[in-house]
Design a protein around this motif. Structure first.
Motif, short mmCIF file in Angstrom:
data_model
loop_
_atom_site.label_atom_id
_atom_site.label_comp_id
_atom_site.label_asym_id
_atom_site.label_seq_id
_atom_site.Cartn_x
_atom_site.Cartn_y
_atom_site.Cartn_z
N GLU A 53 -17.81 -26.82 -42.68
CA GLU A 53 -19.10 -26.20 -42.39
C GLU A 53 -19.67 -26.77 -41.09
O GLU A 53 -19.39 -27.91 -40.72
CB GLU A 53 -20.08 -26.48 -43.53
CG GLU A 53 -19.72 -25.74 -44.81
CD GLU A 53 -20.78 -25.94 -45.89
OE1 GLU A 53 -21.84 -26.52 -45.58
OE2 GLU A 53 -20.52 -25.53 -47.02
N ARG A 108 -24.63 -31.25 -45.39
CA ARG A 108 -24.60 -30.09 -46.28
C ARG A 108 -26.00 -29.86 -46.83
O ARG A 108 -26.68 -30.82 -47.20
CB ARG A 108 -23.60 -30.33 -47.42
CG ARG A 108 -23.45 -29.15 -48.38
CD ARG A 108 -22.53 -29.55 -49.52
NE ARG A 108 -21.17 -29.66 -49.07
CZ ARG A 108 -20.30 -28.65 -49.06
NH1 ARG A 108 -20.67 -27.46 -49.46
NH2 ARG A 108 -19.06 -28.84 -48.67
N GLU A 147 -20.06 -20.50 -35.80
CA GLU A 147 -20.63 -19.43 -36.62
C GLU A 147 -21.82 -18.81 -35.91
O GLU A 147 -22.59 -19.52 -35.24
CB GLU A 147 -21.03 -19.96 -38.00
CG GLU A 147 -19.83 -20.39 -38.83
CD GLU A 147 -20.19 -20.80 -40.23
OE1 GLU A 147 -21.36 -20.66 -40.63
OE2 GLU A 147 -19.29 -21.27 -40.95
N LYS A 187 -21.12 -35.78 -41.52
CA LYS A 187 -21.09 -34.39 -41.97
C LYS A 187 -22.36 -34.14 -42.76
O LYS A 187 -22.97 -35.09 -43.30
CB LYS A 187 -19.85 -34.11 -42.81
CG LYS A 187 -19.64 -35.00 -44.01
CD LYS A 187 -18.29 -34.70 -44.66
CE LYS A 187 -18.04 -35.62 -45.85
NZ LYS A 187 -16.73 -35.40 -46.45
N THR A 241 -14.82 -22.20 -36.45
CA THR A 241 -15.81 -23.26 -36.69
C THR A 241 -17.09 -23.03 -35.89
O THR A 241 -18.05 -23.77 -36.03
CB THR A 241 -15.24 -24.66 -36.35
OG1 THR A 241 -14.86 -24.70 -34.97
CG2 THR A 241 -14.04 -24.99 -37.22
#
Length: 709
Positions: A398, A684, A431, A682, A429
């Motif tokens: 993501e 989320r 978006e 990372k 990758t």
């Protein structure tokens, strides 16, 4: 025309590693050793075969995965040189997916780095055979033994020493090879070494390490173990057999020594790749979307997996593929399994950077490229007619960063959206989406560097001038207590008028709460809102004071106001509404009257119910060396972060925190600066949480000013 190699004489390797480990120079070394080029380029000279794109030469580091090849002792080695920065993780993952062996290049000064850790997650996921190449052993601060220790601490007993340097630093000139039990002595300028007996002072150490290697090779096969017990040793061919089995089962990670910059050691590793690394027919089969295995069998019908697409100015779209089964020839007609489109392969190439060598045929296991596929992009499968198969697509991570794209010329708005979609098709990758809520075109990627490359392409390749700006934040609105309100909508302008009166009560909605008891519930609707959360709407009208046919109009009015909340214009969520009273007119009442009355009553009640602004927060996981923990933790505290926990992974620390999205703008750049590029993160989406009263007041004011502008 280039020779066609069968699946038994192909080796597909990918060069991986942290930034500045020396992957591009190793690739240069390997094709020079094989005679594909007759002069080695350099990063400083901006003339390497691999980093040939203008943006790579501008920046001095790899941005794209580049395919090359070498022909070495009757084998063809396909080489993919990858970027080191995890901003370009898409290029790295797709390359690992189609390689049969991973060569992890490790800097002899640093050993295992954060970049090594990140890439390892994907090697491990695909269970690819792996070689460690400890590079830059000629650097004044090189420490091969410490690098080897760091590899063993992180990757365990599978780390298998094949070589060690006789000396290191600027005096590096010789390698003891523990498989062949010889010393390779290089001339000062590098190149072809002399093959000499191991010096007497190194004999004891080499023998001990050789015996460890023999035992490691033997333990991967029962027959080899029996031979080892019988003879007390294994010959070189038997050791190769054992090491290959160990590599395939992820039980052996051979370690080689080299200086790519000085052309020392790469030839020996290439020989090992030829003799030991698995070929496609020995590799793990590809999986199809229906859960079947597809082996690299040239006798099967044709199937290609497109692992990379790239648009070259003045050339068109290049599609890079691996032949999974069968063979592909020029003028083949293949079907795209995802779209059903038919594609004709007009040309086939072997790529060496930007150089294209035409070929007539490629067989299962080989890697090639073709030009101008019309309807086929990265992660798609092409197959022969009647052979309906789809290769399991790559799962890309993501995005971690986003930006709003603003066209400098309004005339370019539509074109920019189209070009960004093209860029997304090349690089999944990246978006792209237009946010109706934020009224902005949002591009998301893996980091600042990733987005900078995207902008470079917009401006330099497509000649579209844009600004990248911090995007607005998707706030949400809700309430903290119950409130009632009523609104009478009355409009008389000659002829039929408008009349509708609505009385309603609103409350915070909590999952599982019982229905209201103070009113008689005649109807209930539970709406899952597309922006998250719920609206529960009750019809509690008794005695027919509002006709049932007007209830949907009241709901419509409430929903319209929920799409543009009263505090900041953000979406409203988790509210329940009870319509319990009202009035209507036998002539003037209509749908629009009750829609307006419902909307205004909801707005009034909302403002009396202690409205609460919610902000999006993200779970953030940061991997970093222990020595920079203090700086990173201090920075997180300035970002209103809530530390959720700490852990360790190999030689690295992992910080888990929950951070408001508003505080993550340009975080990748800050983190890179704080840790000299030795940390990664990372993120989320986690939840929407209430903001403080002071911040709510500030945001409401600033967002209202924005609306007025």
């Amino acid at each position: 025309m280039m020779k066609v190699y069968d699946e038994k004489h192909l080796k597909n390797i990918v060069l991986l590693g942290a930034p500045k480990a020396g992957k591009t120079m190793l690739a240069e070394d390997m094709i020079y050793e094989a005679g594909i080029v007759h002069r080695r380029g350099s990063i400083e000279g901006k003339n390497t075969i691999s980093d040939y794109h203008e943006i790579e030469q501008e920046r001095g580091n790899s941005v794209f995965a580049t395919t090359l090849h070498s022909e070495w002792h009757d084998y063809k080695i396909n080489i993919i040189d990858t970027p080191g920065f995890d901003d370009f993780i898409g290029e790295i993952i797709s390359s690992v997916r189609v390689a049969d062996t991973c060569v992890m290049v490790v800097n002899a000064q640093h050993g295992v780095e954060v970049g090594t850790e990140l890439i390892w997650n994907y090697i491990d996921r695909f269970q690819k055979p792996t070689i460690f190449a400890v590079n830059q052993v000629d650097h004044p601060k090189a420490d091969f033994d410490a690098a080897l220790v760091s590899l063993r601490e992180r990757f365990g007993s599978a780390v298998t020493q094949m070589q060690y340097p006789v000396t290191q630093g600027e005096s590096f000139h010789g390698i003891i090879d523990l498989l062949r039990m010889v010393m390779y002595k290089f001339p000062p300028e590098g190149g072809r070494p002399q093959k000499l007996p191991i010096p007497a002072e190194e004999k004891e150490r080499a023998t001990v390490l050789h015996n460890v290697l023999v035992e490691k090779a033997a333990e991967n096969d029962e027959k080899l173990m029996e031979k080892y017990f019988e003879k007390g040793t294994l010959d070189e061919d038997e050791m190769r057999e054992g090491l290959k089995l160990g590599m395939i089962h992820h039980d052996v990670f051979p370690v080689f020594v080299m200086s790519a910059k000085r052309n020392m050691g790469s030839g020996r590793m290439m020989g090992f790749i030829d003799n030991v690394a698995p070929c496609p027919c020995e590799a793990t089969p590809e999986r199809t979307t229906d859960g079947k295995d597809l082996t690299f069998d040239p006798a099967q019908p044709t199937a290609l997996f497109i692992f990379k697409s790239h648009i070259e100015p003045n050339l068109g779209k290049l599609s890079f593929f691996k032949v999974i089964s069968g063979e592909v020839t020029t003028n083949s007609e293949l079907i795209n399994s995802q779209t059903g489109a038919t594609e004709r392969i007009h040309q086939l190439f072997i790529m060496d950077g930007k150089s294209r060598t035409p070929v007539d045929k490629l067989v299962a296991g080989d890697i090639g490229a073709t030009l101008k596929l019309k309807d086929t992009f990265t992660n798609q499968t092409l197959h022969a007619k009647g052979f309906d198969v789809t290769i399991e697509p790559i799962e890309f991570p993501e995005p971690r960063i986003r930006t709003a794209v603003i066209a400098l010329s309004k005339n370019d708005d539509e074109k920019i959206g189209e070009v960004l979609q093209k860029i997304h098709q090349e690089d999944p990758t990246i978006e792209v989406a237009y946010s109706k809520e934020l009224r902005q075109l949002i591009v998301s990627g893996q980091g600042e560097l990733h987005l900078a490359v995207c902008k470079w392409f917009l401006e330099n390749v497509y000649k579209l001038h844009v600004n990248f700006e911090s995007p607005r934040i998707s706030y949400r609105e809700t309430i903290r207590k119950s409130a009632t309100a009523s609104y009478r909508h009355k409009k008389q302008s000659g002829g039929a008028g408008q009349f509708g009166e609505v009385h309603l009560k609103i409350e915070p909605y909590i999952e599982g709460m019982p229905d209201p008891t103070e009113y008689s519930v005649r109807g209930k609707e539970v709406l899952d809102l597309e922006w998250g959360g719920k609206l529960v709407f009750y019809n509690c009208i008794v005695g027919g004071v509002i006709d049932a046919r007007f209830i949907p109009s009241i709901l419509k009015g409430v929903m319209e106001k929920m799409e543009e909340g009263p505090i900041t214009g953000s979406y409203v969520r988790n509210v329940r509404v009870m319509v319990y009273d009202g009035k209507m007119h036998p002539v003037d009442s209509n749908d629009i009257s009750f829609k307006i009355a419902g909307m205004m009553a909801f707005k009034d009640a909302f403002m009396r119910a202690e409205p609460q602004l919610l902000e999006p927060v993200y779970d953030v996981e940061i991997m970093l060396p222990e020595e920079v923990m203090g700086e990173v933790m201090g920075d997180l505290q300035t970002r209103r972060a809530l530390i959720m926990g700490m852990d360790s992974k190999g030689n690295y620390q992992v910080i888990k925190a929950r951070v408001p999205l508003a505080e993550l703008d340009k975080y990748s750049t800050t983190l890179r600066s704080l840790t000299q590029g030795r940390a990664s993160f990372k993120q989320r989406f986690a939840d929407f949480v209430p903001v403080s009263f002071e911040l709510q007041q500030k945001l409401a004011k600033s967002l209202q000013v924005l609306e007025e502008v």
